[in-house]
Write a protein that holds these residues in place. Structure first.
Motif, short mmCIF file in Angstrom:
data_model
loop_
_atom_site.label_atom_id
_atom_site.label_comp_id
_atom_site.label_asym_id
_atom_site.label_seq_id
_atom_site.Cartn_x
_atom_site.Cartn_y
_atom_site.Cartn_z
N ARG A 193 0.84 -1.20 0.00
CA ARG A 193 0.00 0.00 0.00
C ARG A 193 0.87 1.25 0.00
NH1 ARG A 193 0.09 2.34 5.07
NH2 ARG A 193 0.50 0.97 6.86
N LEU A 194 0.24 2.39 -0.25
CA LEU A 194 0.94 3.66 -0.12
C LEU A 194 1.04 4.00 1.37
CD1 LEU A 194 -0.73 5.83 -2.92
CD2 LEU A 194 1.44 4.62 -3.00
N ASP A 195 2.22 4.45 1.81
CA ASP A 195 2.41 4.79 3.21
C ASP A 195 2.25 6.29 3.44
OD1 ASP A 195 3.65 3.61 5.94
OD2 ASP A 195 4.45 5.63 5.59
N HIS A 196 2.96 7.11 2.68
CA HIS A 196 2.79 8.56 2.79
C HIS A 196 3.22 9.23 1.50
CE1 HIS A 196 6.92 7.77 4.43
NE2 HIS A 196 7.24 8.91 3.82
N VAL A 197 2.72 10.45 1.32
CA VAL A 197 3.02 11.25 0.14
C VAL A 197 3.51 12.62 0.62
CG1 VAL A 197 2.11 12.27 -1.98
CG2 VAL A 197 1.25 10.04 -1.21
N VAL A 198 4.74 12.97 0.25
CA VAL A 198 5.41 14.16 0.78
C VAL A 198 5.39 15.30 -0.23
CG1 VAL A 198 7.55 15.07 1.75
CG2 VAL A 198 6.93 12.67 2.11
N SER A 199 5.03 16.50 0.24
CA SER A 199 5.04 17.70 -0.60
C SER A 199 6.12 18.67 -0.15
CB SER A 199 3.68 18.42 -0.52
OG SER A 199 2.65 17.65 -1.08
N ASN A 200 6.63 19.43 -1.08
CA ASN A 200 7.53 20.55 -0.79
C ASN A 200 6.80 21.85 -1.09
OD1 ASN A 200 9.56 18.79 -0.12
ND2 ASN A 200 10.79 19.15 -1.95
N SER A 210 -4.56 11.56 9.01
CA SER A 210 -6.00 11.40 9.16
C SER A 210 -6.30 10.74 10.51
CB SER A 210 -6.56 10.54 8.03
OG SER A 210 -5.94 9.26 8.04
N ASN A 211 -7.58 10.64 10.85
CA ASN A 211 -7.95 10.00 12.12
C ASN A 211 -7.36 8.61 12.26
OD1 ASN A 211 -9.43 12.23 12.83
ND2 ASN A 211 -11.45 11.28 12.60
N ASN A 212 -7.46 7.79 11.20
CA ASN A 212 -6.94 6.43 11.28
C ASN A 212 -5.45 6.35 10.98
OD1 ASN A 212 -6.77 6.75 8.51
ND2 ASN A 212 -8.41 5.29 8.02
N GLU A 213 -4.83 7.49 10.70
CA GLU A 213 -3.40 7.62 10.42
C GLU A 213 -2.94 6.72 9.28
OE1 GLU A 213 -1.57 7.27 14.33
OE2 GLU A 213 -2.16 9.34 14.82
N SER A 214 -3.87 6.44 8.36
CA SER A 214 -3.54 5.72 7.13
C SER A 214 -3.28 6.68 5.98
CB SER A 214 -4.68 4.77 6.74
OG SER A 214 -4.75 3.70 7.65
N VAL A 215 -3.74 7.93 6.12
CA VAL A 215 -3.42 8.98 5.16
C VAL A 215 -2.41 9.90 5.83
CG1 VAL A 215 -4.30 10.92 3.83
CG2 VAL A 215 -5.69 8.85 4.06
N LEU A 216 -1.17 9.83 5.39
CA LEU A 216 -0.08 10.61 5.96
C LEU A 216 0.46 11.56 4.90
CD1 LEU A 216 1.73 7.69 7.82
CD2 LEU A 216 0.44 9.53 8.91
N LEU A 217 0.41 12.87 5.19
CA LEU A 217 0.82 13.89 4.22
C LEU A 217 1.87 14.81 4.86
CD1 LEU A 217 -2.66 14.87 2.70
CD2 LEU A 217 -0.90 13.43 1.65
N PRO A 218 3.14 14.45 4.79
CA PRO A 218 4.19 15.35 5.28
C PRO A 218 4.39 16.53 4.32
CG PRO A 218 4.92 13.05 5.21
CD PRO A 218 3.67 13.15 4.41
N LEU A 219 4.81 17.67 4.88
CA LEU A 219 5.14 18.85 4.08
C LEU A 219 6.49 19.39 4.55
CD1 LEU A 219 1.77 19.32 4.95
CD2 LEU A 219 2.07 20.71 2.91
#
Length: 385
Positions: free
Chosen positions: A197-204, A246-255
């Motif tokens: 699965r996807l773990d996290h998606v990082v933005s700059n 997210s609440n379930n911490e399955s959607v992780l979006l670092p910036l």
């Protein structure tokens, strides 16, 4: 407004503040110049088969779109094949016109145009996100067939052009390979290389705290972790970073944002210049056995770190395209599985300060060899200063 306090002072908590029900990442869509070639390269490198397509072979004369996958991961590669400035009702998940696709690729090169989240109700997600301050990109679009798939979009960054896409409906679960409008290939998703699965998606981004506040207010995400230049930087450059969940911490979006006043440009600044604006820097894909996935682990140098909840193992690729922008991460989290009775808790093992530092150092060395991180003039102060 959010405030940086540094890794040592940050206290993790989960206030359960999501503005709507978010389940997990659904897919990431990339725009490129040639979808078939790019998808084939990624398919070969990652062991992910082609699971769905929409192109000339399916009667689509406007764009070509190829989907590869493993486990619940879906990577979509799309390229325009016309100059039309109209949308196609047969493809509700494609909400960018061919003409806009051309402009996006010309500006950014190979780049993630949309990060899609599987939600309970994409219509409600759009309405609540916009009410919270999200900038609307595409109102909900519905396909009556196949369970009434609904897709909507807001901007991922208030000052950018990447999209945060919401997907819902019975046909959004990937059972037929992908969303309506795509023809499934029938390929088995047998996780050839172990990717699940996807773990996290990082933005700059140029300024961290406004970008964090934008997503917190729009979507309801909470702060999961943070790092400053003192935590992960080198004597020559640095960054500030926050991880939202997210609440379930399955959607992780670092910036990430660049810090300033150092001998070399922050690698976040070089990304912003190479990419011509904010966008997705890297995508982490989860495996349950990183040693089997990477095989040459001793030579490749798998990084290990841990927190009070578990162990984190990571390895990173070099930039994938012509520009020093997008790259991939392979990650394994060990622990937090409650004895294996349920799926592992999202974010187990945290984000590894030591690993983060090693990644930052490695990218800095690559950019120094390429000669793209010379600090030519003093930039403006960063948002985290």
């Amino acid at each position: 407004m959010a405030k940086l306090v540094g890794y040592a002072n940050f206290k993790r908590s989960n206030p359960m503040t999501d503005r709507f029900d978010m389940r997990a990442f659904h897919h990431v869509e990339f725009l490129c110049g040639d979808a078939q070639t790019t998808a084939a390269r990624w398919s070969y490198a990652l062991g992910m088969p082609l699971v769905a397509r929409s192109d000339l072979s399916t009667g689509n004369t406007r764009f070509a779109s190829h989907v590869i996958g493993s486990g619940s991961i879906r990577f979509v590669f799309t390229a325009p094949t016309s100059s039309s400035d109209a949308l196609d009702d047969a493809h509700p998940s494609v909400t960018t016109t061919p003409r806009a696709m051309r402009e996006y690729v010309a500006r950014h090169g190979l780049s993630a145009v949309a990060v899609a989240i599987h939600v309970e109700d994409a219509r409600e997600a759009f309405e609540r996100a916009v009410a919270g301050g999200a900038k609307p990109a595409m109102p909900p679009r519905t396909t009556p067939a196949d369970g009434g798939c609904v897709v909507s979009e807001v901007l991922l960054h208030a000052d950018g052009d990447a999209l945060l896409r919401f997907v819902s409906g019975a046909s959004a679960d990937g059972a037929t390979g992908f969303l309506p409008g795509y023809a499934p290939t029938g390929a088995a998703l047998d996780e050839t290389y172990g990717f699940v699965r996807l773990d996290h998606v990082v933005s700059n981004v140029a300024q961290l705290l406004p970008a964090v506040d934008y997503l917190i207010k729009a979507v309801g995400l909470h702060q999961f972790a943070e790092f400053t230049a003192e935590d992960v930087g080198t004597p020559f450059s640095g960054l500030n970073s926050m991880v939202l969940a997210s609440n379930n911490e399955s959607v992780l979006l670092p910036l990430n944002e660049p810090t300033t006043g150092s001998a070399r440009k922050s690698q976040i600044q070089t990304y912003l210049e190479q990419h011509d604006g904010p966008g997705v820097q890297h995508i982490a894909i989860k495996t349950d056995d990183i040693f089997a996935t990477a095989e040459l682990c001793d030579e490749l140098g798998i990084l290990a770190d841990r927190d009070d909840q578990g162990v984190l193992l990571q390895i990173f690729t070099k930039p994938i395209g012509d520009r020093a922008t997008l790259f991939l991460e392979v990650i394994q989290r060990i622990g937090c599985d409650e004895g294996g009775a349920v799926e592992q808790k999202g974010g187990c093992g945290g984000f590894g300060k030591g690993n983060f530092h090693e990644l930052f150092r490695a990218i800095e060395e690559l950019e120094t060899r390429a000669g793209i991180n010379t600090a030519a003039s003093p930039p403006r102060p960063s948002a985290g200063a």
